[in-house]
Design an enzyme around this catalytic site. Structure first.
Site, short mmCIF file in Angstrom:
data_model
loop_
_atom_site.label_atom_id
_atom_site.label_comp_id
_atom_site.label_asym_id
_atom_site.label_seq_id
_atom_site.Cartn_x
_atom_site.Cartn_y
_atom_site.Cartn_z
N ALA A 67 45.33 -88.31 115.98
CA ALA A 67 43.91 -88.49 117.48
C ALA A 67 43.63 -86.85 117.61
CB ALA A 67 44.81 -87.49 119.15
N GLY A 106 48.47 -89.70 114.91
CA GLY A 106 47.43 -91.44 115.53
C GLY A 106 47.11 -92.38 114.72
N GLU A 109 49.67 -94.24 113.11
CA GLU A 109 49.82 -95.19 114.28
C GLU A 109 48.95 -96.57 114.11
OE1 GLU A 109 51.65 -93.11 118.15
OE2 GLU A 109 50.28 -92.46 117.16
N GLU A 129 53.59 -84.95 114.62
CA GLU A 129 53.49 -84.45 115.95
C GLU A 129 54.33 -83.10 116.53
OE1 GLU A 129 51.42 -88.66 115.49
OE2 GLU A 129 52.85 -87.83 115.55
N1 T1G Z 1 42.28 -83.13 115.87
C1 T1G Z 1 41.41 -81.84 115.40
N2 T1G Z 1 41.04 -81.54 114.83
C2 T1G Z 1 41.40 -81.52 113.54
C3 T1G Z 1 42.71 -82.33 113.60
C4 T1G Z 1 43.27 -82.97 114.63
N3 T1G Z 1 43.69 -83.99 114.59
N4 T1G Z 1 42.84 -82.76 111.91
C5 T1G Z 1 42.53 -80.99 111.60
N5 T1G Z 1 41.42 -80.77 112.26
C6 T1G Z 1 40.46 -80.18 111.65
C7 T1G Z 1 40.85 -78.61 110.79
O1 T1G Z 1 41.12 -77.65 112.99
C8 T1G Z 1 40.31 -77.78 110.86
O2 T1G Z 1 38.81 -77.86 111.08
C9 T1G Z 1 39.50 -79.03 109.62
O3 T1G Z 1 39.46 -79.69 110.89
C10 T1G Z 1 40.30 -78.92 108.30
O4 T1G Z 1 41.54 -79.20 108.56
C11 T1G Z 1 48.66 -89.62 119.66
C12 T1G Z 1 49.37 -86.98 119.44
C13 T1G Z 1 44.91 -83.33 107.74
C14 T1G Z 1 46.79 -82.16 106.56
O5 T1G Z 1 48.91 -82.86 113.15
O6 T1G Z 1 47.81 -81.53 109.53
O7 T1G Z 1 47.85 -87.76 116.64
O8 T1G Z 1 38.79 -75.11 110.82
O9 T1G Z 1 41.81 -76.74 107.45
O10 T1G Z 1 44.24 -77.93 104.40
O11 T1G Z 1 50.42 -89.65 118.25
O12 T1G Z 1 44.23 -80.38 108.83
O13 T1G Z 1 37.53 -76.87 109.41
O14 T1G Z 1 36.65 -76.24 111.89
O15 T1G Z 1 43.15 -78.13 107.85
O16 T1G Z 1 42.88 -79.88 104.21
C15 T1G Z 1 48.14 -85.34 114.32
C16 T1G Z 1 47.11 -81.66 111.75
C17 T1G Z 1 47.49 -85.05 115.62
C18 T1G Z 1 47.37 -83.55 111.50
C19 T1G Z 1 44.29 -81.54 106.32
N6 T1G Z 1 48.10 -84.60 113.69
N7 T1G Z 1 46.08 -81.14 110.57
O17 T1G Z 1 44.62 -79.81 105.88
O18 T1G Z 1 42.28 -79.17 106.37
S1 T1G Z 1 48.32 -85.87 117.54
C20 T1G Z 1 48.23 -83.53 112.92
C21 T1G Z 1 46.50 -81.37 109.32
C22 T1G Z 1 48.59 -86.70 117.39
C23 T1G Z 1 49.50 -89.06 118.78
C24 T1G Z 1 49.54 -87.82 118.68
C25 T1G Z 1 45.63 -80.89 108.46
C26 T1G Z 1 45.09 -81.94 108.01
P1 T1G Z 1 37.96 -76.48 110.76
P2 T1G Z 1 42.64 -78.38 107.98
P3 T1G Z 1 43.41 -79.25 105.20
#
Ligand code: T1G
Length: 701
Positions: A67, A106, A109, A129
């Protein structure tokens, strides 16, 4: 992260196969525009009379990585992820998810709501999450147990770990893996499908309960034992999986939704989401506007002690060619022993294979000759904190390094500008301050100074990122609280603690109070672990600031030879080979004599007093560093304190905590303590400004 493109979803057709393609760089986060785009494309595909099946795929580096976390603090917009996934699951045509990159949260999911899943062989999948204080709130807790069983589902959701495509196929999470062209393979696969196959065959269908209840009870007990009854997200995950076992899908989804909302509203999740963005924001340096990182392939480290060897290991583990320079044969052998021991341990623990260990060591060159440095793209000086010695080594490095090499010093508090000048090429010299153990700790303070070129700074940032580290920009602070962000704040932390020690508290009480706040260790346990002689040498190396109270207790301990774990006697006494000790009665006796000598009457401090005084000192020191330009933004301070000093990540950091209390209340609390020690508790100008203007530290990020 930039705003989502206007149309982040495209519908294409390949004959009777509809292709829904997501394009929302950088990680195809499932923001509202993407959700609406997928829903519209799906409805159009289903409405088209020539559609036999539908493929959902993504362009760019990854299938949706979750998400859009930023939307969690905004008003919810429809369709929600849950509504969208219901639409996908109930589609009358087979839906295939084509997964590449990291399908997380998400994103996974979404794939589980699809009827079939195909992944490229290097894809990874996970539900992280829990690292955000949340749970998979869009059907993940209900669909995953139905796909892979309760035990494996628990493992995935409690660890938040990513699994490879191969393992996901083995456990039944996905249907097939391809090392060919994913998009065309997915379309070909879709052509073979005639049946829809919703994960919940019938939304009122109950899972085969089996003896899962024992699993649930065991998990609940384990969470409570490991994390305590307050561990919100993990306990909610147990509730949700229990619901998946006992309730029809729709009821389970409702329970999951409510559980998700509870987690989302928690302080813990707010802190963890803040930390997520803070560490990414920290890596954004203003120098990026003027320069790109230079290529770094070969690094050299001068000094093979604990820090130097740790940096060498981190470099080898990140694929760099590493030259490590140490004095004399014994120095070289000692460094080789440290590095060798790391690989032996890692292989013994199964973290690395023999082959991986051997391969890494082929990239290591150990020498006692400085003239080998001429090939290195980046040279890091990592010898002891002695200014004159460092300056003379840096001068030698400056003399042999190749013209475009970047030189870095690992000093944690010495005058960076002066050390840079010593190399004879200050523009190419920066600070790279690693935190012990350097092969593990993610934090690197990148030291900037007036003469440093943007390219040298960005090369340091690029190198830190390539090592999987979190770079934070910092200037060296002089005077009270010398050093970069971390050490400057640590000095305030320690003085606040020492003053209470002098006035009645004990080391064990203070350590206990800070552990109950969430720090893994208290200040006196850390002092014993790192060695009292290190901090003593540092105090002796700089003139005392007459305006800052000086507590001599630690000095007296060093003079007694009580240096901490290394002498098995410090604030605590340690049994052979033990890392936890019992309070050292001699120190308590010495402190009472110290009080008597100073005419101080001991008084009682509650654990809350202890925490408040220390946290106020930390926040105020942080505000001072912001005012002096040592730290660029408050969230950088949070990142340093969380990664470098064990500040509880679930609180986001001291500056986020200060906002939760509000700067005006912080300022009024400081005013009560300020007369006692102005250097610690007289409100810093930035804090006073925020309080007066009713602003928050977050406004300065
Ligand atoms: N939402 C918004 N921004 C995100 C994002 C996300 N989910 N994931 C990454 N970004 C932005 C990050 O801030 C950065 O921005 C850029 O993307 C590159 O990320 C309903 C509740 C995917 C492994 O927890 O673990 O889904 O700094 O520098 O090192 O169940 O990003 O360039 O402006 O980290 O290559 C669940 C979170 C969400 C994954 C890539 N998902 N992301 O790593 O790049 S909750 C996560 C990561 C959810 C549902 C629920 C990593 C990555 P900027 P980066 P990277």
């Amino acid at each position: 992260m930039k705003q989502a493109p206007k149309h982040p979803v495209r519908l294409e057709r390949q004959g009777t196969i509809a292709l829904i393609v997501i394009e929302n760089p950088p990680v195809n986060a499932l923001g509202v525009a993407v959700r609406r785009g997928i829903a519209a494309a799906l409805n159009a595909a289903v409405a088209h009379d020539k559609t036999d099946a539908i493929v959902i795929a993504a362009n760019g580096r990854t299938f949706p990585a979750g998400a859009d976390i930023r939307e969690f603090d905004m008003a919810a917009q429809e369709p929600s992820l849950g509504q969208l996934f219901d639409l996908i699951e109930n589609a009358p045509k087979p839906v295939v998810a084509a997964i590449h990159g990291t399908a997380l949260g998400g994103g996974l999911e979404l794939a589980m709501a699809a009827h079939y899943r195909i992944a490229s062989s290097d894809a990874r999948m996970g539900l992280p999450e829990i690292h955000l204080g949340l749970l998979p709130g869009a059907g993940g807790t209900q669909r995953l147990p139905r796909l892979i069983g309760a035990e494996l589902a628990f493992d995935m959701m409690m660890s938040g770990n990513q699994l490879s495509a191969g393992i996901c196929a083995e456990i039944g999470l996905i249907d097939s893996v391809t090392s060919g062209d994913l998009r065309s393979e997915a379309v070909a696969y879709a052509r073979t499908l005639t049946e829809v196959r919703p994960t919940a065959l019938n939304r009122t269908h109950l899972m085969d309960g089996g003896d899962y209840m024992a699993t649930v009870a065991a998990r609940r007990a384990q969470v409570k034992a490991d994390l305590g009854a307050g561990a919100l997200a993990p306990l909610k995950i147990v509730d949700c999986v229990e619901a998946a076992l006992l309730l029809p899908m729709d009821a389970g989804l409702q329970l999951e939704r409510a559980a998700f909302e509870d987690c989302l509203a928690s302080r813990e999740s707010a802190g963890l989401r803040h930390a997520f963005f803070a560490e990414r924001r920290a890596a954004k340096f203003p120098e990026a506007a003027d320069a790109k990182p230079a290529k770094v392939e070969r690094i050299a480290i001068v000094g093979g002690g604990t820090m130097g060897s740790g940096i060498a290991i981190a470099g080898l583990q990140s694929g760099f060619a590493v030259t490590l320079v140490e004095q004399g044969e014994s120095g070289v052998n000692a460094a080789l022993e440290q590095i060798g021991a790391f690989y032996e341990r890692s292989i013994a623990k199964g973290r690395l294979s023999e082959a991986q260990g051997a391969a890494a060591l082929t990239h290591l060159q150990l020498t006692n000759k400085l003239d080998t440095l001429g090939e290195a793209d980046l040279i890091i000086e990592a010898i002891g904190e002695d200014f004159d010695l460092k300056a003379s080594i840096l001068a030698e490095i400056g003399a042999v390094a190749k013209p475009d090499a970047v030189i870095a010093t690992n000093t944690s508090y010495l005058d960076l500008s002066a050390l840079a000048a010593a190399t004879g090429r200050p523009a190419n010299t920066i600070g790279l301050h690693f935190f012990a153990p350097a092969q593990v700790n993610k934090l690197v303070e990148v030291g900037v100074h007036d003469a440093a070129s943007a390219q040298a700074v960005m090369t340091g940032v690029g190198f830190a990122k390539a090592m999987g580290k979190t770079p934070v920009r910092a200037r060296v602070h002089k005077g009270f609280g010398s050093g970069y962000i971390g050490n400057a704040i640590l000095e305030a932390y320690r003085l606040a603690a020492d003053i209470m020690l002098e006035h009645g508290a004990t080391p064990a009480q203070i350590d206990g109070a800070m552990r109950s706040f969430g720090f893994p260790l208290g200040p006196y346990q850390i002092a014993d672990m790192s060695g009292l002689d290190i901090a003593y040498a540092r105090r002796q190396s700089k003139p005392r600031d007459p305006d800052v109270r000086y507590v001599e207790i630690a000095d007296k301990m060093v003079e007694q030879g009580w240096l901490g774990q290394k002498t098995r006697r410090g604030y605590y006494i340690y049994a052979e080979g033990q890392r936890t000790g019992v309070p050292n009665g001699d120190v308590l006796k010495m402190i009472s004599e110290h009080r008597a000598h100073k005419g101080i009457t001991a008084r009682k401090f509650s654990d809350r007093d202890i925490r408040d005084r220390i946290l106020l000192a930390i926040v105020n020191a942080g505000a001072r560093l912001l005012g002096e330009g040592v730290a660029a933004r408050p969230s950088d301070i949070d990142t340093v304190m969380v990664h470098g000093f064990g500040y509880p990540r679930s609180r986001g950091g001291p500056m986020m905590d200060a906002d939760a209390t509000t700067p005006s209340i912080i300022a009024s609390r400081l005013s009560v303590l300020a007369p006692e020690e102005p250097s610690l508790w007289a409100a810093a100008p930035v804090l006073t400004m925020l309080a007066q203007e009713r602003q928050k530290f977050a406004d300065l990020n």
